[in-house]
Motif scaffolding. Structure first.
Motif, PDB file in Angstrom:
ATOM      1  N   UNK A 109       0.846  -1.191   0.000  1.00 11.90           N
ATOM      2  CA  UNK A 109       0.000   0.000   0.000  1.00 11.90           C
ATOM      3  C   UNK A 109       0.887   1.248   0.000  1.00 11.90           C
ATOM      4  N   UNK A 110       0.515   2.232  -0.791  1.00 12.43           N
ATOM      5  CA  UNK A 110       1.320   3.451  -0.912  1.00 12.43           C
ATOM      6  C   UNK A 110       1.499   4.139   0.448  1.00 12.43           C
ATOM      7  N   UNK A 111       2.719   4.649   0.666  1.00 15.53           N
ATOM      8  CA  UNK A 111       3.019   5.318   1.937  1.00 15.53           C
ATOM      9  C   UNK A 111       2.114   6.529   2.150  1.00 15.53           C
ATOM     10  N   UNK A 112       1.792   7.215   1.070  1.00 17.72           N
ATOM     11  CA  UNK A 112       0.930   8.394   1.199  1.00 17.72           C
ATOM     12  C   UNK A 112      -0.459   8.019   1.709  1.00 17.72           C
ATOM     13  N   UNK A 113      -0.941   6.848   1.282  1.00 16.73           N
ATOM     14  CA  UNK A 113      -2.257   6.384   1.721  1.00 16.73           C
ATOM     15  C   UNK A 113      -2.215   5.946   3.172  1.00 16.73           C
ATOM     16  N   UNK A 114      -1.125   5.285   3.559  1.00 18.47           N
ATOM     17  CA  UNK A 114      -0.965   4.878   4.951  1.00 18.47           C
ATOM     18  C   UNK A 114      -0.902   6.117   5.859  1.00 18.47           C
ATOM     19  N   UNK A 115      -0.197   7.142   5.390  1.00 20.99           N
ATOM     20  CA  UNK A 115      -0.100   8.380   6.182  1.00 20.99           C
ATOM     21  C   UNK A 115      -1.462   9.053   6.296  1.00 20.99           C
ATOM     22  N   UNK A 116      -2.204   9.032   5.199  1.00 20.15           N
ATOM     23  CA  UNK A 116      -3.534   9.651   5.202  1.00 20.15           C
ATOM     24  C   UNK A 116      -4.466   8.983   6.208  1.00 20.15           C
ATOM     25  N   UNK A 117      -4.325   7.659   6.355  1.00 21.01           N
ATOM     26  CA  UNK A 117      -5.218   6.926   7.260  1.00 21.01           C
ATOM     27  C   UNK A 117      -4.651   6.806   8.683  1.00 21.01           C
ATOM     28  N   UNK A 118      -3.483   7.365   8.917  1.00 18.19           N
ATOM     29  CA  UNK A 118      -2.929   7.543  10.268  1.00 18.19           C
ATOM     30  C   UNK A 118      -2.989   6.282  11.132  1.00 18.19           C
ATOM     31  N   UNK A 119      -2.416   5.219  10.611  1.00 19.09           N
ATOM     32  CA  UNK A 119      -2.350   3.984  11.384  1.00 19.09           C
ATOM     33  C   UNK A 119      -3.503   3.037  11.176  1.00 19.09           C
ATOM     34  N   UNK A 120      -4.537   3.473  10.465  1.00 15.45           N
ATOM     35  CA  UNK A 120      -5.657   2.583  10.150  1.00 15.45           C
ATOM     36  C   UNK A 120      -5.281   1.760   8.919  1.00 15.45           C
ATOM     37  N   UNK A 121      -4.550   0.669   9.149  1.00 13.18           N
ATOM     38  CA  UNK A 121      -4.076  -0.155   8.044  1.00 13.18           C
ATOM     39  C   UNK A 121      -5.223  -0.666   7.182  1.00 13.18           C
ATOM     40  N   UNK A 122      -6.280  -1.072   7.841  1.00 12.36           N
ATOM     41  CA  UNK A 122      -7.411  -1.640   7.104  1.00 12.36           C
ATOM     42  C   UNK A 122      -8.049  -0.587   6.203  1.00 12.36           C
ATOM     43  N   UNK A 123      -8.223   0.610   6.727  1.00 11.34           N
ATOM     44  CA  UNK A 123      -8.787   1.676   5.918  1.00 11.34           C
ATOM     45  C   UNK A 123      -7.947   1.945   4.687  1.00 11.34           C
ATOM     46  N   UNK A 124      -6.622   1.899   4.852  1.00  6.99           N
ATOM     47  CA  UNK A 124      -5.719   2.131   3.727  1.00  6.99           C
ATOM     48  C   UNK A 124      -5.799   0.995   2.708  1.00  6.99           C
ATOM     49  N   UNK A 125      -5.882  -0.236   3.176  1.00  7.40           N
ATOM     50  CA  UNK A 125      -6.001  -1.385   2.269  1.00  7.40           C
ATOM     51  C   UNK A 125      -7.285  -1.285   1.452  1.00  7.40           C
ATOM     52  N   UNK A 126      -8.395  -1.015   2.136  1.00  8.07           N
ATOM     53  CA  UNK A 126      -9.698  -0.965   1.465  1.00  8.07           C
ATOM     54  C   UNK A 126      -9.750   0.188   0.459  1.00  8.07           C
ATOM     55  N   UNK A 127      -9.232   1.341   0.846  1.00  7.73           N
ATOM     56  CA  UNK A 127      -9.233   2.480  -0.068  1.00  7.73           C
ATOM     57  C   UNK A 127      -8.334   2.219  -1.273  1.00  7.73           C
ATOM     58  N   UNK A 128      -7.200   1.554  -1.039  1.00  4.56           N
ATOM     59  CA  UNK A 128      -6.319   1.197  -2.143  1.00  4.56           C
ATOM     60  C   UNK A 128      -7.039   0.289  -3.131  1.00  4.56           C
ATOM     61  N   UNK A 129      -7.718  -0.727  -2.605  1.00  2.00           N
ATOM     62  CA  UNK A 129      -8.480  -1.628  -3.472  1.00  2.00           C
ATOM     63  C   UNK A 129      -9.584  -0.900  -4.212  1.00  2.00           C
TER      64      UNK A 129
END
Length: 326
Positions: A109-129
């Protein structure tokens, strides 16, 4: 998924044939370079089940695999080289009628997306998908499935639940990097099993750092446990205690290995004593209940005859052969 060097065509074909015998319905093969693309086409001609090309980084490998007859491709749109290259892959897939699996792993998952979700790994995974699926939809792709994996079981469960609530695309289930045989089986069974029990998921892979045949066998057992596949022999055996009159662990393990290629759905019981033994053996297709004098053989709910402890394995295998003609 195969773990042979794809360029080694005989070894890869041989492993795929083993996987088919174990009950595999679809095989994924890694295509890391141009030589593997050429090998993929030759492998495709020698196997009878769908063959999926696993692609990373180079969109040309995806296009080449599709031209070589890939029944589907697995890509991570984030590492394929940009929108234009993704569009070229999408066009090639649509031209050949092959579905695309959008594979999203936490580790990619892109680092920018992980930063945007501030530790919410699942939110970042789902948004990436979601973003990747939307991109492919805009490109006209209409045959697709999605995977959203983490090595953390709870994150994996949450990701699939969240995504399935906002998307109707088919889902490929798995717990990525689940680990070696025993611990990997437990993690995969919890993650995949919980989702399947909720009605989430369409295809599965049990990812193990082990022989891929073990992955297929584990998947078959998992589906059978959930009543989703009436196939294969289920060996039930008591956990043993001081009352056990035979080496149940060794007998049941040897029987399970000997019967792993039997596709007919049957239950075989190996019970070590008379407490629950006769009852469990009676409700199995074939079973034995051990006692101090040896064992009683049961078949189709009825006691058949007494046998020696040393005859258990041979006797049960012979009974299975009677039930399962060549």
């Amino acid at each position: 998924m195969t773990n042979t060097i794809t360029r080694d065509i005989p070894a890869t074909v041989s492993q795929i044939q083993e996987l088919i015998r174990a009950g595999c319905d679809i095989v994924r093969v890694s295509v890391p370079d141009e030589d593997s693309v050429k090998a993929f086409g030759k492998i495709r001609k020698q196997v009878l089940i769908p063959l999926i090309a696993d692609i990373h980084f180079d969109h040309r490998l995806a296009i080449g695999s599709l031209r070589e007859g890939a029944d589907g491709i697995r890509i991570n749109p984030g590492n394929i080289g940009g929108r234009d290259r993704l569009r070229a892959v999408a066009k090639a897939a649509m031209d050949t009628g092959a579905p695309i699996r959008v594979g999203v792993n936490l580790g990619s998952v892109k680092k920018s997306l992980l930063a945007r979700y501030k530790g919410d790994h699942v939110g970042a995974i789902v948004e990436s998908g979601r973003q990747y699926v939307e991109m492919l939809e805009d490109m006209g792709v209409s045959s697709m499935k999605v995977s959203l994996k983490s090595s953390d079981v709870l994150e994996t469960l949450d990701a699939y639940r969240r995504f399935s609530a906002v998307s109707a695309w088919p889902l490929h289930l798995g717990v990525t990097e689940a680990g070696p045989l025993v611990s990997g089986l437990i993690r995969s069974s919890v993650g995949i099993g919980a989702l399947l029990a909720e009605g989430i998921g369409d295809t599965i892979r049990v990812s193990l750092s082990a022989d891929p045949v073990q992955e297929v066998f584990a998947g078959r057992v998992l589906l059978e446990c959930l009543g989703l596949r009436a196939e294969g022999v289920r060996v039930i055996a008591c956990p043993t205690c001081a009352r056990a009159c035979a080496d149940v662990a060794a007998i049941s393990s040897e029987l399970e290995d000997a019967l792993k290629d039997v596709r007919r759905h049957m239950v075989v019981a190996v019970m070590g004593c008379v407490v629950n033994g006769p009852g469990e053996a009676r409700i199995a297709d074939v079973g034995v209940a051990c006692d101090a004098k040896g064992a009683v053989l049961f078949a189709r709910g009825k006691p058949v005859r007494r046998i020696e402890t040393g005859e258990i394995i041979t006797t049960i295998l012979n009974e299975i052969r009677k039930e399962t003609p060549e």
